[in-house]
Design a protein around this motif. Sequence first.
Motif, PDB file in Angstrom:
ATOM      1  N   ALA A  28       1.253  10.219   4.789  1.00 38.50           N
ATOM      2  CA  ALA A  28       1.967  10.122   3.513  1.00 38.50           C
ATOM      3  C   ALA A  28       3.461   9.918   3.730  1.00 38.50           C
ATOM      4  O   ALA A  28       4.111   9.128   3.041  1.00 38.50           O
ATOM      5  CB  ALA A  28       1.715  11.372   2.674  1.00 38.50           C
ATOM      6  N   LEU A  29       4.030  10.644   4.707  1.00 38.78           N
ATOM      7  CA  LEU A  29       5.454  10.491   5.007  1.00 38.78           C
ATOM      8  C   LEU A  29       5.776   9.077   5.475  1.00 38.78           C
ATOM      9  O   LEU A  29       6.780   8.474   5.081  1.00 38.78           O
ATOM     10  CB  LEU A  29       5.873  11.491   6.089  1.00 38.78           C
ATOM     11  CG  LEU A  29       6.234  12.897   5.625  1.00 38.78           C
ATOM     12  CD1 LEU A  29       6.582  13.767   6.817  1.00 38.78           C
ATOM     13  CD2 LEU A  29       7.385  12.868   4.645  1.00 38.78           C
ATOM     14  N   GLU A  30       4.927   8.537   6.342  1.00 44.18           N
ATOM     15  CA  GLU A  30       5.155   7.186   6.840  1.00 44.18           C
ATOM     16  C   GLU A  30       5.081   6.166   5.707  1.00 44.18           C
ATOM     17  O   GLU A  30       5.865   5.210   5.645  1.00 44.18           O
ATOM     18  CB  GLU A  30       4.131   6.858   7.931  1.00 44.18           C
ATOM     19  CG  GLU A  30       4.340   7.675   9.208  1.00 44.18           C
ATOM     20  CD  GLU A  30       3.243   7.449  10.230  1.00 44.18           C
ATOM     21  OE1 GLU A  30       2.265   6.737   9.889  1.00 44.18           O
ATOM     22  OE2 GLU A  30       3.372   7.974  11.358  1.00 44.18           O
ATOM     23  N   GLU A  31       4.129   6.362   4.778  1.00 49.43           N
ATOM     24  CA  GLU A  31       3.998   5.453   3.652  1.00 49.43           C
ATOM     25  C   GLU A  31       5.207   5.567   2.723  1.00 49.43           C
ATOM     26  O   GLU A  31       5.683   4.568   2.179  1.00 49.43           O
ATOM     27  CB  GLU A  31       2.707   5.751   2.883  1.00 49.43           C
ATOM     28  CG  GLU A  31       2.329   4.657   1.895  1.00 49.43           C
ATOM     29  CD  GLU A  31       0.945   4.858   1.311  1.00 49.43           C
ATOM     30  OE1 GLU A  31       0.599   4.120   0.371  1.00 49.43           O
ATOM     31  OE2 GLU A  31       0.219   5.757   1.790  1.00 49.43           O
ATOM     32  N   ARG A  40       6.101   4.348  -7.183  1.00 50.79           N
ATOM     33  CA  ARG A  40       5.122   4.635  -6.122  1.00 50.79           C
ATOM     34  C   ARG A  40       5.630   5.745  -5.205  1.00 50.79           C
ATOM     35  O   ARG A  40       4.868   6.600  -4.768  1.00 50.79           O
ATOM     36  CB  ARG A  40       4.868   3.354  -5.313  1.00 50.79           C
ATOM     37  CG  ARG A  40       3.925   3.528  -4.129  1.00 50.79           C
ATOM     38  CD  ARG A  40       2.567   4.005  -4.545  1.00 50.79           C
ATOM     39  NE  ARG A  40       1.662   4.062  -3.396  1.00 50.79           N
ATOM     40  CZ  ARG A  40       0.536   4.761  -3.358  1.00 50.79           C
ATOM     41  NH1 ARG A  40       0.162   5.467  -4.432  1.00 50.79           N
ATOM     42  NH2 ARG A  40      -0.230   4.746  -2.285  1.00 50.79           N
ATOM     43  N   ALA A  41       6.948   5.760  -4.958  1.00 47.51           N
ATOM     44  CA  ALA A  41       7.538   6.798  -4.101  1.00 47.51           C
ATOM     45  C   ALA A  41       7.326   8.177  -4.709  1.00 47.51           C
ATOM     46  O   ALA A  41       6.994   9.139  -4.013  1.00 47.51           O
ATOM     47  CB  ALA A  41       9.023   6.525  -3.899  1.00 47.51           C
ATOM     48  N   ALA A  42       7.533   8.294  -6.033  1.00 41.48           N
ATOM     49  CA  ALA A  42       7.333   9.589  -6.696  1.00 41.48           C
ATOM     50  C   ALA A  42       5.891  10.048  -6.571  1.00 41.48           C
ATOM     51  O   ALA A  42       5.609  11.231  -6.350  1.00 41.48           O
ATOM     52  CB  ALA A  42       7.733   9.470  -8.174  1.00 41.48           C
ATOM     53  N   GLU A  43       4.964   9.097  -6.703  1.00 38.15           N
ATOM     54  CA  GLU A  43       3.536   9.435  -6.575  1.00 38.15           C
ATOM     55  C   GLU A  43       3.215   9.898  -5.158  1.00 38.15           C
ATOM     56  O   GLU A  43       2.492  10.883  -4.955  1.00 38.15           O
ATOM     57  CB  GLU A  43       2.707   8.202  -6.926  1.00 38.15           C
ATOM     58  CG  GLU A  43       1.196   8.428  -6.818  1.00 38.15           C
ATOM     59  CD  GLU A  43       0.406   7.150  -7.088  1.00 38.15           C
ATOM     60  OE1 GLU A  43      -0.769   7.094  -6.675  1.00 38.15           O
ATOM     61  OE2 GLU A  43       0.969   6.212  -7.690  1.00 38.15           O
ATOM     62  N   LEU A  44       3.775   9.192  -4.170  1.00 39.17           N
ATOM     63  CA  LEU A  44       3.520   9.559  -2.770  1.00 39.17           C
ATOM     64  C   LEU A  44       4.149  10.912  -2.429  1.00 39.17           C
ATOM     65  O   LEU A  44       3.569  11.696  -1.673  1.00 39.17           O
ATOM     66  CB  LEU A  44       4.078   8.472  -1.842  1.00 39.17           C
ATOM     67  CG  LEU A  44       3.349   7.123  -1.885  1.00 39.17           C
ATOM     68  CD1 LEU A  44       4.129   6.082  -1.095  1.00 39.17           C
ATOM     69  CD2 LEU A  44       1.929   7.261  -1.327  1.00 39.17           C
ATOM     70  N   ASP A  50       1.517  18.160  -2.371  1.00 41.01           N
ATOM     71  CA  ASP A  50       0.210  18.782  -2.609  1.00 41.01           C
ATOM     72  C   ASP A  50      -0.506  19.059  -1.289  1.00 41.01           C
ATOM     73  O   ASP A  50      -1.137  20.111  -1.103  1.00 41.01           O
ATOM     74  CB  ASP A  50      -0.669  17.874  -3.486  1.00 41.01           C
ATOM     75  CG  ASP A  50      -0.155  17.792  -4.921  1.00 41.01           C
ATOM     76  OD1 ASP A  50       0.650  18.670  -5.305  1.00 41.01           O
ATOM     77  OD2 ASP A  50      -0.559  16.863  -5.650  1.00 41.01           O
ATOM     78  N   ILE A  51      -0.404  18.097  -0.366  1.00 35.81           N
ATOM     79  CA  ILE A  51      -1.030  18.285   0.952  1.00 35.81           C
ATOM     80  C   ILE A  51      -0.404  19.467   1.682  1.00 35.81           C
ATOM     81  O   ILE A  51      -1.093  20.314   2.257  1.00 35.81           O
ATOM     82  CB  ILE A  51      -0.899  17.006   1.803  1.00 35.81           C
ATOM     83  CG1 ILE A  51      -1.759  15.874   1.219  1.00 35.81           C
ATOM     84  CG2 ILE A  51      -1.327  17.273   3.256  1.00 35.81           C
ATOM     85  CD1 ILE A  51      -1.544  14.535   1.891  1.00 35.81           C
TER      86      ILE A  51
END
Length: 435
Positions: A28-31, A40-44, A50-51
């Motif tokens: 997730a961090l890499e993405e 999209r950044a806010a969603e990631l 959450d993880i």
Amino acid sequence: MPLSTKETDMLKELQEKREKLVADARAALEEINKNTDDARAAELEKRHDDIMAEFDKIEAKIEREQRTAEAEQRLADQSAEERSRRRPVPGGSEGRGHDEDEELEYGDVFEKAIRFGAASLGAEERAVLLEGRADIPQEVRAQSTGTDSAGGYTVPEGFSGEIDKAMAAWGPMWDATIVREMTTSSGNPLPWPTVDDTAQTGELKAENAAATDDGSGDVAFGQKMLNAYVYSTKMVRIPMELLQDSAFDMEALLDDLFGERLGRLANSVLTTGDGANKPQGIVPAAGAGVTAASATALASDELIDLVHSVDPAYRSSPKCRWQFNDTTLAAIRKLKDGQGNYLWQMGDVRIGEPARLLAHPYSVNQAMANLGASARPIIFGDHNRFVVRKVRGFTVITLRERYAENFQIGMVGFKRFDSELLNAAAVKALTMAAA
């Protein structure tokens, strides 16, 4: 007592789940770092948070399972002979073991079943357990009459067979791998000389000229004093009925609880103590590093400035680290640098690599202040310069005569310690703005 197959499988499953969460969070961090779309950044970022929240829950569960297994092992290691010796019996004897020619006692059989399981009982013992004892009245004994929470829950009456001990994280200041520990055999005052010659340099000397001899090059010494303040767990009085009838080794349990009581107390004092007839805590002793622009929020540049407020000589120490509480950590984990990269860096549990902040490890200390006006919620620096002086070991005293007329014993624990930060330049604090 080794872990059962079911417990081993469960622990393995939790560890595998933890490793998968680490891999997912890294992905997730890499993405996030590759992404350029703000939505999209806010969603990631939410997915990453959450993880990590799930990761923290798994970490806590694994720790609980391991601590429970250790507690069960300690109980299993207590032999029946030791228990019999430690508890009084009618006639003034200190205790006795079981002889094959003697009649089996219901309490002894019940204790064996609780500690080692019904499978450990022989045919005769099973019969004694099933038949019970008609002459045993209902047990309601406790530290105070009619108060189950003071001990009555531990008396055999068909309960679960284990005690759930509440847990709360208390911090790193008692850990010799984080601070500098010194253990002495006596508690006499211990002076510790200090010197700060960092403002001095050499000089260029002309040929045939004398070296400067005006006193400006003299070395100025200082001194820190380490004493031995006494802290106690407070007295706990236990009826002999509870010691005799409880399925648990109450004295061993109290030893553990006393150790945790003093651990929590010591961490708090070593963190925030003002040094007035008590140890000097690391937070009040830390030098002034950075003052935040806000009274309630952090900026990533302020953390960078705090790192560089500590001299590189201290930053290179193996014990150079951050400290803050868990609420502050949550705020820090959301901070990014100018390129959108998170300051907080995930560790690798597979190789024992800890999570880091700006390339340095950190400790979560719940005695640290929350973000707030004029508070010091974050410190950074060389913890090897913070000395914790301990006098011998942790002492638990059992008073058998003092409360004998009440058919009770008293137990109390003591620890002597003190602390000092040898140089305020070694550890610096971030101070929040005034309201």
